[in-house]
Each structure stands twice: as C-alpha cells, then as structure tokens.
Design a protein around this motif. Structure first.
Motif, PDB file in Angstrom:
ATOM      1  N   TYR A 106      -0.807  43.108 -10.190  1.00 16.01           N
ATOM      2  CA  TYR A 106      -2.053  43.021  -9.724  1.00 16.01           C
ATOM      3  C   TYR A 106      -2.652  44.351  -9.228  1.00 16.01           C
ATOM      4  O   TYR A 106      -3.869  44.536  -9.655  1.00 16.01           O
ATOM      5  N   ASP A 109      -3.507  46.539 -12.411  1.00 13.24           N
ATOM      6  CA  ASP A 109      -4.920  46.263 -13.175  1.00 13.24           C
ATOM      7  C   ASP A 109      -6.003  46.462 -12.134  1.00 13.24           C
ATOM      8  O   ASP A 109      -7.172  46.930 -12.821  1.00 13.24           O
ATOM      9  N   LEU A 145      -6.744  38.458 -15.258  1.00 16.91           N
ATOM     10  CA  LEU A 145      -6.703  38.152 -14.060  1.00 16.91           C
ATOM     11  C   LEU A 145      -7.238  36.454 -13.840  1.00 16.91           C
ATOM     12  O   LEU A 145      -6.318  35.897 -13.039  1.00 16.91           O
TER      13      LEU A 145
END
Length: 216
Positions: A106, A109, A145
């Motif tokens: 996470y 990204d 996501l």
C-alpha cells in the motif's frame, strides 16, 4: 468588463484564447471574470481577448513553469506530508493490511501515485501524450487499490473516505507551495485545478472499479 467593437484580427474569442494559454475555456472565463486578464464584450455579449495580453500571460506562465520539485513540491516532500497526516490519525491508517508485506505494498503504491500526480502536473499543457500516460498509470494504481479494498471487506464508504483523506495533504501542499514561493495566481490556480480535476476523476474511477469488484 466593457463593451467595444471588434474590428481587428488581434482580438481572440474564448476558444482560441484558452488554447493559446493552454487552459480550459472555463478557467480562462473565470480568470477574466475575476479580473486576472482584461476582456471585452461584443455587443452580442461574447468575450474577446487582446492577443497581446494573452501572449503576455503565456510568457509569464512559461517563466513560472519550473518543475514542482524545484519549487519544493518533490514527491519526497509530498510523501512526508502523507506520513504526517497518517500519524495524526487520518482514516488512512485503517487500510486493512494483516501483514507487513501487504502494508508495504500500500505504501509503495501510494508513493508511486504521488510521483505520477507530480509528473502529470509538470507536463506541458500542450503535451497531451505525457499527460495521458501519467493519468493512465494513475488509473491503473487506483484500479488495483479499489479491487484490493473490495476483496478485503472494506466498505465503499470507507474506501471513499480513505481516498478523500489521502488527497487532502496533496492539495494542502500545493496551497502551501503558493504561499512559500509566491507563485502568481494563474500558475497556482492552474496547478490546483489540474490536481483537483485529476483527483476527482480518480475518485470516480475508484468507486466504479470497487463496485465492479464487489459485484463479482
């Protein structure tokens, strides 16, 4: 704004003038209404812009179009702003990640998305291919996501809240950049509107991709 007769080729209508400046017609219209650039109205109520004033605005924008990183808005600085926001307790801390590998994914990204946003804003307004490439990569990151959030059991409301919380530090940094560097109003407005517009499109994409993933 005043009314005048237009009988010389130096006068430009809204469309050609906005293309020369490299902004959306609505943006140039608003700048004119706010008095940032002189504009005249024809007897029929149509806006006309003096080519010399437009060219002066273009020159000023080019002179102030240094890359964001050189102005102090590097991806590294923006990522630090995100970390401060998360530490302060924004909903982004609630991203479901049961292990360190997923949590790092996470974060990675997120850092890449910031880099792509900066690249998009730094691209010349006339360089449509560069802007399209950066937006395409941002869409890919947001799609991934959205699918991961849907699979994790995060609700759509929570997913939207996460995205909204994440966009706030980015826009706040742009506003702070204008204060620190005393950017001209046109340059700052173009940056803020470019960022807001892209983030709005990405939010809509997040919602659409999440709903598709949740329906499967």
């Amino acid at each position: 704004m005043s009314v005048t007769s237009i009988d010389t080729p130096r006068w430009l209508s809204l469309g050609p003038a906005s293309r020369l400046v490299g902004v959306d017609p609505d943006t140039l219209r608003r700048w004119a209404d706010e008095g940032r650039i002189e504009v005249f109205l024809t007897p029929g109520g149509h806006r006309r812009f003096d080519r010399r004033a437009i060219e002066a605005l273009v020159s000023a924008r080019r002179a102030g179009s240094r890359p964001l990183a050189s102005l102090g808005a590097s991806p590294e600085r923006l990522n630090r702003a995100y970390r401060r926001s998360y530490t302060a307790g924004t909903p982004a801390r609630q991203i479901p990640a049961d292990d360190t590998v997923e949590r790092e994914r996470y974060r990675r990204d997120g850092r890449r998305l910031v880099e792509v946003l900066v690249a998009h804003l730094d691209a010349e307004p006339t360089d449509a291919s560069a802007r399209a490439r950066s937006e395409s990569e941002a869409i890919e990151l947001v799609d991934d996501l959205a699918r991961r959030l849907a699979r994790s059991g995060t609700s759509l409301t929570e997913a939207v809240a996460l995205f909204v919380a994440a966009r706030r530090p980015f826009l706040d940094e742009l506003t702070g950049l204008g204060r620190r560097r005393a950017l001209d109003a046109a340059r700052l407005a173009a940056l803020y509107e470019g960022a807001s517009g892209l983030l709005d499109r990405l939010l809509l994409r997040l919602i659409a991709t999440y709903q598709q993933a949740a329906d499967r």
